[in-house]
Enzyme design. Structure first.
Site, PDB file in Angstrom:
ATOM      1  CD  GLU A  32      -3.387  -6.596   6.571  1.00 50.86           C
ATOM      2  OE1 GLU A  32      -3.339  -7.322   5.553  1.00 50.86           O
ATOM      3  OE2 GLU A  32      -3.960  -6.943   7.612  1.00 50.86           O
TER       4      GLU A  32
ATOM      5  N   GLY B 103      -3.783  -7.117   2.438  1.00 55.38           N
ATOM      6  CA  GLY B 103      -2.348  -7.326   2.678  1.00 55.38           C
ATOM      7  C   GLY B 103      -1.479  -6.246   2.040  1.00 55.38           C
TER       8      GLY B 103
END
Ligand code: CAA
Length: 259
Positions: free
Chosen positions: A116, A113
């Site tokens: 990302e 994450g």
């Protein structure tokens, strides 16, 4: 300014905001509360029409964001996990739809994450200790916050596939060679370099910067003909702004434009 439990939002010089993910004890891992704080902080920035640039970083010297919070994810049901992914996707998409450029200052681990999140920013500066990777497969899952889609768009399908199926991390220099990162700086200089770039952006016409971001962000999902048509529309629209007359008059009068 509004305060949040898991992120810091500061207004710095020259209408530059800085959003810091602030859970250093867990290397700034993203749980749903942190994502909610991030979404709320983004709306504060979006509501300020004088905002010009947003910097995004992580607290501490070790990590930008070490991924989604594994301790919170571990017991999720399928539907809860889907909802968690959607919450992050919506929040991250907001970085792309924000009117102003967003620069990720990756100051350490940007994993899962975290990678990302960085990829949802408009571009990335990294410190020399930064590490990028999508280690989800080592945890028995796929990426859930857009990594399988944004990574191939940034580094190409083959390199993205290698990273995604192996979980291999790239150091800052390799990430730069692969086109994921624009510049690598010693950690102590990262914020200063982010601010320098932000100041450069702030000297430009705010409407033309906003339109340019919109063209790049929206254009990459359109075919070339429609994307270029959108460019002509926004280029034309610039000529209805004071910015265009000031910018071009200043050039012809051999002075700096005052936007
Ligand atoms: N979630 C929850 N806690 C995390 C975390 C995460 N993603 N990453 C680190 N932490 C916690 C650790 O559990 C540890 O907590 P305790 O002190 O309570 O034990 C603390 O942060 C410090 O971490 P380490 O002791 O592990 O530090 P290290 O220097 O030895 O290792 C690291 C650093 C290599 C980044 C390692 O922490 C690590 O591998 N973290 C997980 C990285 C990862 O797999 N991220 C992807 C998550 S999945 C995801 O993001 C899915 C998605 O797309 C949505």
């Amino acid at each position: 300014m509004q305060t949040f439990d898991n992120v810091l939002l500061e207004q710095l010089e020259g209408n530059v905001y800085c959003l810091t993910v602030n859970r250093p004890k867990v290397l700034n891992a993203l749980n749903k509360e942190t994502l909610a704080d991030m979404a709320a902080a983004l709306e504060v920035v979006a509501a300020d029409s004088s905002a010009r640039v947003l910097l995004v970083t992580g607290a501490g010297e070790k990590s930008f964001v070490a991924g989604a919070d594994i301790s919170q994810m571990q017991a999720l049901t399928a539907l809860q996990a889907k909802k968690f992914g959607e919450q992050a996707l919506q929040t991250f998409r907001r970085f792309e739809t924000l009117d102003i450029p967003v620069i990720a200052l990756v100051n350490g681990f940007a994993l899962g994450g975290g990678c990302e999140l960085a990829m949802s920013c408009d571009f990335i500066f990294a410190s020399d200790n930064a590490k990028f990777g999508q280690p989800e497969v080592t945890l028995g899952v796929t990426p859930g916050f857009g990594g399988s889609q944004r990574l191939p768009r940034l580094v190409g399908r083959a390199m993205a596939m290698e990273m995604l199926v192996s979980g291999r991390m790239l150091d800052a220099n390799e990430a730069m060679q692969r086109g994921l990162v624009n510049h690598v700086y010693p950690q102590a200089e990262l914020m200063e370099q982010g601010l320098k770039m932000a100041a450069k952006i702030c000297r430009n016409g705010p409407v033309s910067v906003k339109f340019t971001k919109e063209l790049v962000q929206r254009g990459q999902d359109l075919d070339l003909e429609n994307a270029c048509a959108m460019e002509s529309d926004l280029f034309g629209l610039c000529f209805a702004t004071d910015e265009q007359s000031e910018g071009m008059t200043a050039f012809l009068e051999k002075r700096k434009a005052d936007f």
